[in-house]
Design a protein around this motif. Sequence first.
Motif, PDB file in Angstrom:
ATOM      1  N   VAL A  94       0.833  -1.207   0.000  1.00  0.00           N
ATOM      2  CA  VAL A  94       0.000   0.000   0.000  1.00  0.00           C
ATOM      3  C   VAL A  94       0.865   1.253   0.000  1.00  0.00           C
ATOM      4  N   HIS A  95       1.774   1.329   0.950  1.00  0.00           N
ATOM      5  CA  HIS A  95       2.543   2.558   1.112  1.00  0.00           C
ATOM      6  C   HIS A  95       3.633   2.704   0.050  1.00  0.00           C
ATOM      7  N   GLY A  96       4.066   1.591  -0.525  1.00  0.00           N
ATOM      8  CA  GLY A  96       4.974   1.677  -1.659  1.00  0.00           C
ATOM      9  C   GLY A  96       4.297   2.266  -2.873  1.00  0.00           C
ATOM     10  N   ALA A  97       3.037   1.885  -3.114  1.00  0.00           N
ATOM     11  CA  ALA A  97       2.286   2.474  -4.225  1.00  0.00           C
ATOM     12  C   ALA A  97       2.088   3.969  -4.014  1.00  0.00           C
ATOM     13  N   LEU A  98       1.770   4.352  -2.784  1.00  0.00           N
ATOM     14  CA  LEU A  98       1.605   5.777  -2.473  1.00  0.00           C
ATOM     15  C   LEU A  98       2.935   6.516  -2.585  1.00  0.00           C
ATOM     16  N   HIS A  99       4.024   5.874  -2.175  1.00  0.00           N
ATOM     17  CA  HIS A  99       5.359   6.479  -2.305  1.00  0.00           C
ATOM     18  C   HIS A  99       5.683   6.731  -3.774  1.00  0.00           C
ATOM     19  N   PHE A 100       5.382   5.755  -4.631  1.00  0.00           N
ATOM     20  CA  PHE A 100       5.604   5.939  -6.064  1.00  0.00           C
ATOM     21  C   PHE A 100       4.801   7.119  -6.593  1.00  0.00           C
ATOM     22  N   LEU A 101       3.535   7.198  -6.215  1.00  0.00           N
ATOM     23  CA  LEU A 101       2.698   8.300  -6.686  1.00  0.00           C
ATOM     24  C   LEU A 101       3.227   9.655  -6.230  1.00  0.00           C
ATOM     25  N   THR A 102       3.675   9.715  -5.002  1.00  0.00           N
ATOM     26  CA  THR A 102       4.123  10.986  -4.425  1.00  0.00           C
ATOM     27  C   THR A 102       5.466  11.427  -4.972  1.00  0.00           C
ATOM     28  N   HIS A 103       6.386  10.486  -5.202  1.00  0.00           N
ATOM     29  CA  HIS A 103       7.768  10.845  -5.490  1.00  0.00           C
ATOM     30  C   HIS A 103       8.211  10.594  -6.932  1.00  0.00           C
ATOM     31  N   HIS A 104       7.529   9.719  -7.668  1.00  0.00           N
ATOM     32  CA  HIS A 104       8.058   9.324  -8.977  1.00  0.00           C
ATOM     33  C   HIS A 104       7.068   9.408 -10.123  1.00  0.00           C
ATOM     34  N   ALA A 225      18.015  -4.021  -5.690  1.00  0.00           N
ATOM     35  CA  ALA A 225      19.229  -4.381  -4.949  1.00  0.00           C
ATOM     36  C   ALA A 225      19.988  -3.151  -4.469  1.00  0.00           C
ATOM     37  N   LYS A 226      19.727  -1.998  -5.078  1.00  0.00           N
ATOM     38  CA  LYS A 226      20.351  -0.753  -4.627  1.00  0.00           C
ATOM     39  C   LYS A 226      19.650  -0.187  -3.389  1.00  0.00           C
ATOM     40  N   VAL A 227      18.473  -0.724  -3.083  1.00  0.00           N
ATOM     41  CA  VAL A 227      17.663  -0.218  -1.972  1.00  0.00           C
ATOM     42  C   VAL A 227      17.648  -1.189  -0.800  1.00  0.00           C
ATOM     43  N   THR A 228      17.478  -2.480  -1.101  1.00  0.00           N
ATOM     44  CA  THR A 228      17.437  -3.504  -0.048  1.00  0.00           C
ATOM     45  C   THR A 228      17.978  -4.796  -0.620  1.00  0.00           C
ATOM     46  N   HIS A 229      18.203  -5.780   0.247  1.00  0.00           N
ATOM     47  CA  HIS A 229      18.850  -7.017  -0.169  1.00  0.00           C
ATOM     48  C   HIS A 229      17.870  -7.959  -0.853  1.00  0.00           C
ATOM     49  N   ILE A 230      18.422  -8.796  -1.718  1.00  0.00           N
ATOM     50  CA  ILE A 230      17.638  -9.757  -2.499  1.00  0.00           C
ATOM     51  C   ILE A 230      17.679 -11.112  -1.795  1.00  0.00           C
ATOM     52  N   ALA A 231      16.536 -11.780  -1.753  1.00  0.00           N
ATOM     53  CA  ALA A 231      16.440 -13.067  -1.066  1.00  0.00           C
ATOM     54  C   ALA A 231      17.265 -14.136  -1.784  1.00  0.00           C
ATOM     55  N   ASN A 287       9.162   0.440   1.575  1.00  0.00           N
ATOM     56  CA  ASN A 287       8.370   1.312   0.700  1.00  0.00           C
ATOM     57  C   ASN A 287       9.180   1.762  -0.505  1.00  0.00           C
ATOM     58  N   MET A 288      10.420   2.142  -0.266  1.00  0.00           N
ATOM     59  CA  MET A 288      11.277   2.592  -1.361  1.00  0.00           C
ATOM     60  C   MET A 288      11.604   1.453  -2.323  1.00  0.00           C
ATOM     61  N   ALA A 289      11.736   0.228  -1.800  1.00  0.00           N
ATOM     62  CA  ALA A 289      11.987  -0.922  -2.665  1.00  0.00           C
ATOM     63  C   ALA A 289      10.807  -1.156  -3.607  1.00  0.00           C
ATOM     64  N   GLN A 290       9.591  -1.040  -3.070  1.00  0.00           N
ATOM     65  CA  GLN A 290       8.401  -1.197  -3.915  1.00  0.00           C
ATOM     66  C   GLN A 290       8.369  -0.110  -4.993  1.00  0.00           C
ATOM     67  N   SER A 291       8.644   1.105  -4.583  1.00  0.00           N
ATOM     68  CA  SER A 291       8.636   2.226  -5.513  1.00  0.00           C
ATOM     69  C   SER A 291       9.716   2.056  -6.582  1.00  0.00           C
ATOM     70  N   ALA A 292      10.911   1.625  -6.171  1.00  0.00           N
ATOM     71  CA  ALA A 292      11.992   1.392  -7.124  1.00  0.00           C
ATOM     72  C   ALA A 292      11.629   0.289  -8.106  1.00  0.00           C
ATOM     73  N   ALA A 293      10.916  -0.719  -7.623  1.00  0.00           N
ATOM     74  CA  ALA A 293      10.489  -1.804  -8.499  1.00  0.00           C
ATOM     75  C   ALA A 293       9.537  -1.297  -9.574  1.00  0.00           C
ATOM     76  N   VAL A 294       8.605  -0.427  -9.186  1.00  0.00           N
ATOM     77  CA  VAL A 294       7.661   0.136 -10.163  1.00  0.00           C
ATOM     78  C   VAL A 294       8.422   0.943 -11.219  1.00  0.00           C
ATOM     79  N   CYS A 295       9.321   1.800 -10.781  1.00  0.00           N
ATOM     80  CA  CYS A 295      10.081   2.618 -11.733  1.00  0.00           C
ATOM     81  C   CYS A 295      10.887   1.743 -12.681  1.00  0.00           C
ATOM     82  N   ALA A 296      11.559   0.733 -12.151  1.00  0.00           N
ATOM     83  CA  ALA A 296      12.368  -0.143 -12.990  1.00  0.00           C
ATOM     84  C   ALA A 296      11.521  -0.909 -13.985  1.00  0.00           C
TER      85      ALA A 296
END
Length: 309
Positions: A94-104, A225-231, A287-296
């Motif tokens: 939820v908050h990643g989608a809102l972060h994307f809308l607000t910032h990107h 991977a620039k924002v958080t670690h990959i499983a 939240n930033m990882a979700q947003s980065a995923a959308v942008c990518a």
Amino acid sequence: MTVPAFYPIGIPGHPWTDAEKAEWLSRQVRQRSYQADVLDAVEPLREHFDVVEYGCVVYGDERFPLLAIRNRWGDALPTVLVTGGVHGYETSGVHGALHFLTHHAAAYAGRVNLLVAPCVSPWAYERVHRWNANAIDPNRSFREGSPAQESAALMRLVAPLRDRVLVHIDLHETTDTDESEFRPALSARDGKPFEPGEIPDGFYLVGDTENPQPEFQQAIIAAVAKVTHIAPADGNGEIIGSPVVAPGVINYPLAQLGLCASITNARYTTTTEVYPDSPRATPAQCNMAQSAAVCAAIDHALGQQAAVK
């Protein structure tokens, strides 16, 4: 090895009846506010985006308007669908989608038609739960005649756009409560034995077995991977029981399972999975990882389109 899991509702081996579902519902407690966290957060976006109420979820005397946010659309532009909160307890969806809308999102004006549904399951968001009030998982209910209000409403919104969507990215989390609460509850509800699993530590993606798009998935992994670690894969080369096909990527048959990411005919589809319970990640990072995923996801798809022109 199958290990019996105690769950406080129902009789092991017997699927729940309406009585058990009613008992389960009576135990669900409102823990946060959809109004404060989502509807109020959308209000400032109205200055730059169109906000569409595409339906209303109703349980008893509770009513939850369902909102989607659009930028200014152009007829010749590709459409990008972003969905979050299909599982209400998965907070960064939820908050990643809102972060994307607000910032990107503004950076994509005139480049893509954006349609963002940040919280598909508001009742579950407030209860921090995976299911809706009828003990139904919306993310196994994206099919014709869906029993889930939330899924049916989103499908009605998207139906006219199915063939116009280039990218659909569905934002999710995998949490420790998947193993401690939600999978045991699922086993109890369906009268099946509980088989313990392993929660992966890190971000991963679920692509489509029928349309895997490996370069697309890897572009998202590289950005996140620039924002958080990959499983990493577990000792069996798997993540949550599925073979790892590339670093941080597994595939599911999305349409067969009735998953949200199957609701369009998009060329590029994926489901994100952030791990918010990791000691190596913060809520802001998730939240930033979700947003980065959308942008990518958008950037890769646009790059591929440009390359073939």
